[in-house]
Design a protein around this motif. Sequence first.
Motif, PDB file in Angstrom:
ATOM      1  N   GLU A  28       0.810  -1.212   0.000  1.00 49.55           N
ATOM      2  CA  GLU A  28       0.000   0.000   0.000  1.00 49.55           C
ATOM      3  C   GLU A  28       0.852   1.275   0.000  1.00 49.55           C
ATOM      4  N   ALA A  29       0.538   2.196  -0.917  1.00 50.94           N
ATOM      5  CA  ALA A  29       1.183   3.508  -0.949  1.00 50.94           C
ATOM      6  C   ALA A  29       0.649   4.322   0.223  1.00 50.94           C
ATOM      7  N   LEU A  30       1.564   4.830   1.065  1.00 50.12           N
ATOM      8  CA  LEU A  30       1.168   5.527   2.291  1.00 50.12           C
ATOM      9  C   LEU A  30       1.384   7.036   2.238  1.00 50.12           C
ATOM     10  N   ARG A  31       2.280   7.500   1.376  1.00 54.54           N
ATOM     11  CA  ARG A  31       2.565   8.932   1.320  1.00 54.54           C
ATOM     12  C   ARG A  31       2.944   9.331  -0.097  1.00 54.54           C
ATOM     13  N   SER A  32       2.395  10.458  -0.524  1.00 52.36           N
ATOM     14  CA  SER A  32       2.711  10.956  -1.855  1.00 52.36           C
ATOM     15  C   SER A  32       4.173  11.395  -1.895  1.00 52.36           C
ATOM     16  N   PRO A  33       4.756  11.389  -3.066  1.00 52.10           N
ATOM     17  CA  PRO A  33       4.085  11.353  -4.360  1.00 52.10           C
ATOM     18  C   PRO A  33       3.693   9.948  -4.826  1.00 52.10           C
ATOM     19  N   ALA A  34       4.023   8.925  -4.058  1.00 56.50           N
ATOM     20  CA  ALA A  34       3.605   7.570  -4.436  1.00 56.50           C
ATOM     21  C   ALA A  34       2.100   7.431  -4.218  1.00 56.50           C
ATOM     22  N   CYS A  35       1.383   7.071  -5.266  1.00 51.19           N
ATOM     23  CA  CYS A  35      -0.067   6.892  -5.125  1.00 51.19           C
ATOM     24  C   CYS A  35      -0.543   5.558  -5.698  1.00 51.19           C
ATOM     25  N   VAL A  36       0.371   4.808  -6.310  1.00 49.57           N
ATOM     26  CA  VAL A  36       0.056   3.481  -6.833  1.00 49.57           C
ATOM     27  C   VAL A  36       0.765   2.455  -5.953  1.00 49.57           C
ATOM     28  N   ASN A  37       0.027   1.446  -5.529  1.00 51.42           N
ATOM     29  CA  ASN A  37       0.589   0.414  -4.650  1.00 51.42           C
ATOM     30  C   ASN A  37       1.677  -0.396  -5.357  1.00 51.42           C
ATOM     31  N   LEU A  38       2.606  -0.919  -4.558  1.00 54.56           N
ATOM     32  CA  LEU A  38       3.609  -1.855  -5.050  1.00 54.56           C
ATOM     33  C   LEU A  38       2.987  -3.242  -5.205  1.00 54.56           C
ATOM     34  N   GLY A  39       3.444  -4.002  -6.181  1.00 55.73           N
ATOM     35  CA  GLY A  39       3.067  -5.401  -6.263  1.00 55.73           C
ATOM     36  C   GLY A  39       3.753  -6.180  -5.151  1.00 55.73           C
ATOM     37  N   THR A  40       3.079  -7.168  -4.599  1.00 51.87           N
ATOM     38  CA  THR A  40       3.651  -8.004  -3.543  1.00 51.87           C
ATOM     39  C   THR A  40       3.649  -9.459  -3.991  1.00 51.87           C
ATOM     40  N   TYR A  41       4.537 -10.252  -3.390  1.00 51.95           N
ATOM     41  CA  TYR A  41       4.720 -11.644  -3.800  1.00 51.95           C
ATOM     42  C   TYR A  41       4.855 -12.527  -2.575  1.00 51.95           C
ATOM     43  N   PRO A  42       4.307 -13.740  -2.632  1.00 59.30           N
ATOM     44  CA  PRO A  42       4.446 -14.671  -1.505  1.00 59.30           C
ATOM     45  C   PRO A  42       5.909 -15.020  -1.237  1.00 59.30           C
ATOM     46  N   VAL A  43       6.209 -15.217   0.029  1.00 59.05           N
ATOM     47  CA  VAL A  43       7.561 -15.555   0.470  1.00 59.05           C
ATOM     48  C   VAL A  43       7.493 -16.761   1.394  1.00 59.05           C
ATOM     49  N   LYS A  44       8.475 -17.633   1.287  1.00 57.55           N
ATOM     50  CA  LYS A  44       8.622 -18.718   2.254  1.00 57.55           C
ATOM     51  C   LYS A  44      10.103 -18.870   2.565  1.00 57.55           C
ATOM     52  N   THR A  45      10.381 -19.408   3.734  1.00 54.42           N
ATOM     53  CA  THR A  45      11.769 -19.692   4.108  1.00 54.42           C
ATOM     54  C   THR A  45      11.895 -21.180   4.372  1.00 54.42           C
ATOM     55  N   GLU A  46      12.991 -21.734   3.906  1.00 57.56           N
ATOM     56  CA  GLU A  46      13.290 -23.152   4.108  1.00 57.56           C
ATOM     57  C   GLU A  46      14.801 -23.316   4.182  1.00 57.56           C
TER      58      GLU A  46
END
Length: 103
Positions: A77-95
């Motif tokens: 989620e974009a929280l402060r301008s000038p960023a107004c478009v959210n970042l893409g997120t990806y699943p993460v796992k650790t092994e």
Amino acid sequence: MPTWIDACATDDIEEEDLIRFDHDGRTFAIYRSPEDEYFCTDGLCTHEQVHLEDGLVIEHTIECPKHNGRFDYRSGEALRSPACVNLGTYPVKTEGGRVFIEV
């Protein structure tokens, strides 16, 4: 079918920090939270496509190094301008001491 990519060792990322990971022509940012959890977002700010790798990580936010836009790296989620478009997120796992992202 999900494709899990071995991105780095868990020890490669300090707590409340991130590393850049490039794969197949794309840039990702992988974060380690204060709770020792791992998250992954697109590695470029949505405002002007600046690499986030030099940004400031505080708790669960990443601040872009160029114009100080902020994102919650857990949700993108974009929280402060000038960023107004959210970042893409990806699943993460650790092994086995490794961090994997699903792309």
